[in-house]
Enzyme design. Structure first.
Site, PDB file in Angstrom:
ATOM      1  CE  LYS A 118      -4.760  -0.164   1.320  1.00  0.00           C
ATOM      2  NZ  LYS A 118      -5.784   0.249   2.057  1.00  0.00           N
ATOM      3  CE  LYS A 197      -2.740 -14.950  -4.742  1.00  0.00           C
ATOM      4  NZ  LYS A 197      -2.224 -14.366  -3.203  1.00  0.00           N
ATOM      5  CE  LYS A 200     -11.565 -10.490  -1.560  1.00  0.00           C
ATOM      6  NZ  LYS A 200     -11.113 -11.692  -1.001  1.00  0.00           N
TER       7      LYS A 200
HETATM    8  P1  ADP Z   1      -7.786 -12.088  -2.552  1.00  0.00           P
HETATM    9  O1  ADP Z   1      -6.529 -12.204  -3.392  1.00  0.00           O
HETATM   10  O2  ADP Z   1      -8.903 -12.616  -3.368  1.00  0.00           O
HETATM   11  O3  ADP Z   1      -8.154 -10.935  -1.774  1.00  0.00           O
HETATM   12  P2  ADP Z   1      -7.591 -13.468   0.118  1.00  0.00           P
HETATM   13  O4  ADP Z   1      -6.128 -12.858   0.450  1.00  0.00           O
HETATM   14  O5  ADP Z   1      -8.851 -13.201   0.903  1.00  0.00           O
HETATM   15  O6  ADP Z   1      -7.917 -13.395  -1.499  1.00  0.00           O
HETATM   16  O7  ADP Z   1      -7.219 -14.764   0.470  1.00  0.00           O
HETATM   17  C1  ADP Z   1      -7.711 -15.914   1.300  1.00  0.00           C
HETATM   18  C2  ADP Z   1      -7.008 -17.085   1.459  1.00  0.00           C
HETATM   19  O8  ADP Z   1      -7.074 -17.749   0.233  1.00  0.00           O
HETATM   20  C3  ADP Z   1      -5.394 -17.007   1.811  1.00  0.00           C
HETATM   21  O9  ADP Z   1      -5.126 -17.882   2.694  1.00  0.00           O
HETATM   22  C4  ADP Z   1      -4.706 -16.881   0.367  1.00  0.00           C
HETATM   23  O10 ADP Z   1      -3.714 -17.387   0.769  1.00  0.00           O
HETATM   24  C5  ADP Z   1      -5.663 -17.673  -0.294  1.00  0.00           C
HETATM   25  N1  ADP Z   1      -5.675 -17.589  -1.625  1.00  0.00           N
HETATM   26  C6  ADP Z   1      -6.204 -16.603  -2.219  1.00  0.00           C
HETATM   27  N2  ADP Z   1      -5.750 -16.287  -3.612  1.00  0.00           N
HETATM   28  C7  ADP Z   1      -5.180 -17.463  -3.797  1.00  0.00           C
HETATM   29  C8  ADP Z   1      -4.556 -17.838  -5.123  1.00  0.00           C
HETATM   30  N3  ADP Z   1      -4.594 -17.209  -6.250  1.00  0.00           N
HETATM   31  N4  ADP Z   1      -3.976 -19.072  -5.055  1.00  0.00           N
HETATM   32  C9  ADP Z   1      -3.866 -19.882  -3.968  1.00  0.00           C
HETATM   33  N5  ADP Z   1      -4.393 -19.359  -2.565  1.00  0.00           N
HETATM   34  C10 ADP Z   1      -5.017 -18.181  -2.695  1.00  0.00           C
END
Ligand code: ADP
Ligand code: TRP
Length: 356
Positions: A118, A197, A200
Site C-alpha cells: 500500500k 494470480k 479479488k
Molecule cells: P484475495 O487475493 O482474492 O483478496 P484473500 O487474500 O482474501 O484473497 O485470500 C484468502 C486465502 O485464500 C488466503 O489464505 C490466501 O492465501 C488464499 N488464496 C487467495 N488467492 C489465492 C490464489 N490465487 N492461489 C492460492 N491461494 C489463494
C-alpha cells in the site's frame, strides 16, 4: 507447558469475509481446512476484525460473515469435528493483541507485504492495516495452534507470529507454542482468468458459488495465447490447463495433457470441458449451500457453539500470558492454567458479534 514438537496437532486458520470465495481461496486454503479437520483438533474462524480494515458498511459486513459461514459448511467444514466461529466473538484475542504489540518492533511490521504494498502504491494505510499481522499472531497463539494452513501470501505473517511468540517467551517464560505454516503446493497459486494470480483485487476470479451461466461466460472469455492449438503445446504453466486440472478427475487431466501435447484442437473445447468439470466438482457443495440458506438459524447456532468453545480456549491462553507478564495480581501463588473468571464464565456470544 508443551513444546512445539511435543504438542498435539492443533490446526487453526482464519479467512476474511471480504467477498464470495473464489477458486484461489478454495484450492489454496479452504480445501486444506477441510482435509485437516480429521487430522487433529481444528479451529477455523471468519476474520471479521481483519475485514474491518476494508469493509466499511456494517450491514454488508454482517451479511458477508453469515455467507462465509454458509459457504464453509457447504464446502465440507464439519462443525461437529472442527470449531467454527467468528473472530470478533472472542474478545480475549484483542486483549492478547495488545500484549503482543508491546513486543513488536516497528521495523518488523514495516517489512510486511500488505502494508508495504500500500505504501509503495502511495495509498494511505491505517494503523489497523499496519498492525494486522499482530492481530493475526494473537489469533494463532490464543488457540495454542501448532499448524496453520494458508496460502503462500500468508506465510510471512506466520513468521511474524513465530517471531513475536519467541520474543514473548524469551522475556516471560514458556507461554506460547510456536506454530508452523502449512502450504498445499498444487493449489498454492491458483491462476485467474487472465493468468495472473487469482485475486479479488485483479477482477479475474472464478467464484465457487457463482451463478453457472455467469461463470460459463467468464470461462469462455479466459485469455489464451495466440498460438494455434493445432500445434503441440506444453500443458505445464498454461493457466487454462491449470484451472482444468483443479476440477478434473485424474484421468481427465491426463487425457487433456495428452491432447495439449498432440495438438489439433481448439481452446473452445478446453473451456467447455472446464465448464463441465467445474459444475460437477462443486455440485454437492452447491446443493448443501441451497439447503443451509433455507435455515439461517442453524448457521447462527453453529457459530454460537463454536464461539463458546473458542472463548474457553483463548481465555486459558490469555490468562497464561497475563500472569507471565505481571498483569494478574497474585500470579505467583495461583495455578498457571486456571482460567480467570471472565474467560471461563459464560462463554458465548457476548462479544461485539453478539448483536448480529
Ligand atoms: P484475495 O487475493 O482474492 O483478496 P484473500 O487474500 O482474501 O484473497 O485470500 C484468502 C486465502 O485464500 C488466503 O489464505 C490466501 O492465501 C488464499 N488464496 C487467495 N488467492 C489465492 C490464489 N490465487 N492461489 C492460492 N491461494 C489463494
Ligand atoms: N490474514 C488472513 C488472510 O487474509 C486471515 C487470517 C486472520 C488468518 N487471522 C488468521 C489466517 C490466523 C490464519 C491464521 O487470509
Amino acid at each position: 507447558m508443551a513444546t512445539e514438537s511435543s504438542a498435539p496437532l492443533r490446526v487453526l486458520s482464519g479467512i476474511q469475509p471480504t467477498g464470495r470465495f473464489h477458486w484461489g481461496n478454495y484450492f489454496g486454503a479452504i480445501r486444506q481446512y477441510i482435509e485437516l479437520q480429521s487430522a487433529g483438533d481444528a479451529y477455523y474462524f471468519i476474520a471479521d476484525l481483519h475485514a474491518l480494515t476494508t469493509v466499511r458498511e456494517p450491514a454488508r459486513l454482517r451479511a458477508l460473515v453469515h455467507d462465509a459461514a454458509v459457504d464453509l459448511v457447504a464446502l465440507g467444514l464439519d462443525p461437529d469435528r472442527a470449531t467454527l466461529f467468528v473472530q470478533s466473538d472472542v474478545p480475549e484475542v484483542t486483549e492478547l493483541t495488545w500484549l503482543l504489540m508491546t513486543v513488536t518492533p516497528m521495523g518488523l511490521l514495516e517489512r510486511c507485504h500488505a502494508y508495504k504494498d500500500k505504501k509503495t502504491r502511495g495509498v494511505a494505510a491505517d494503523a489497523g492495516l499496519f498492525t494486522y499481522p499482530v492481530l493475526m499472531s494473537a489469533d494463532i497463539l490464543a488457540y495454542d495452534a501448532t499448524v496453520v494452513p494458508v496460502g503462500e501470501d500468508q506465510v510471512q505473517h506466520i513468521e511474524v507470529c513465530r517471531d513475536l511468540a519467541g520474543t514473548f517467551n524469551h522475556l516471560y517464560g514458556d507461554v506460547f507454542i510456536l506454530p508452523r505454516p502449512r502450504l498445499v503446493e498444487a493449489g498454492a497459486r491458483v491462476p485467474g482468468t487472465d493468468g495472473q494470480k487469482m485475486s479479488k483485487s485483479y477482477d479475474n476470479t472464478l467464484d465457487v458459488f457463482e451463478d453457472p451461466a455467469a461463470q460459463k461466460k467468464k470461462i469462455m472469455r479466459i485469455t489464451t495465447d495466440s498460438r494455434p492449438m493445432d500445434q503441440p503445446k506444453d500443458p505445464l504453466g498454461d493457466h487454462l490447463f491449470d484451472l482444468f486440472a483443479l476440477v478434473a478427475t485424474d484421468e481427465e487431466r491426463e487425457a487433456m495433457a495428452d491432447l495439449y501435447r498432440r495438438g489439433g484442437f481448439g481452446y473452445g473445447e478446453v473451456k467447455k470441458a472446464l465448464v463441465e468439470a467445474a459444475a460437477r466438482f462443486f455440485a454437492g457443495a452447491r446443493a448443501r449451500r441451497a439447503e443451509l440458506e433455507r435455515d439461517p438459524a442453524r448457521i447462527e447456532a453453529i457459530l454460537a457453539a463454536g464461539a463458546a468453545r473458542a472463548r474457553a480456549q483463548a481465555g486459558a491462553v490469555l490468562d497464561r500470558a497475563r500472569r507471565a507478564c505481571g498483569l494478574a495480581r497474585g500470579a505467583s501463588t495461583a495455578p498457571p492454567t486456571a482460567p480467570r473468571g471472565h474467560a471461563a464464565a459464560q462463554p458465548g456470544r457476548t462479544g461485539p458479534g453478539a448483536t448480529r
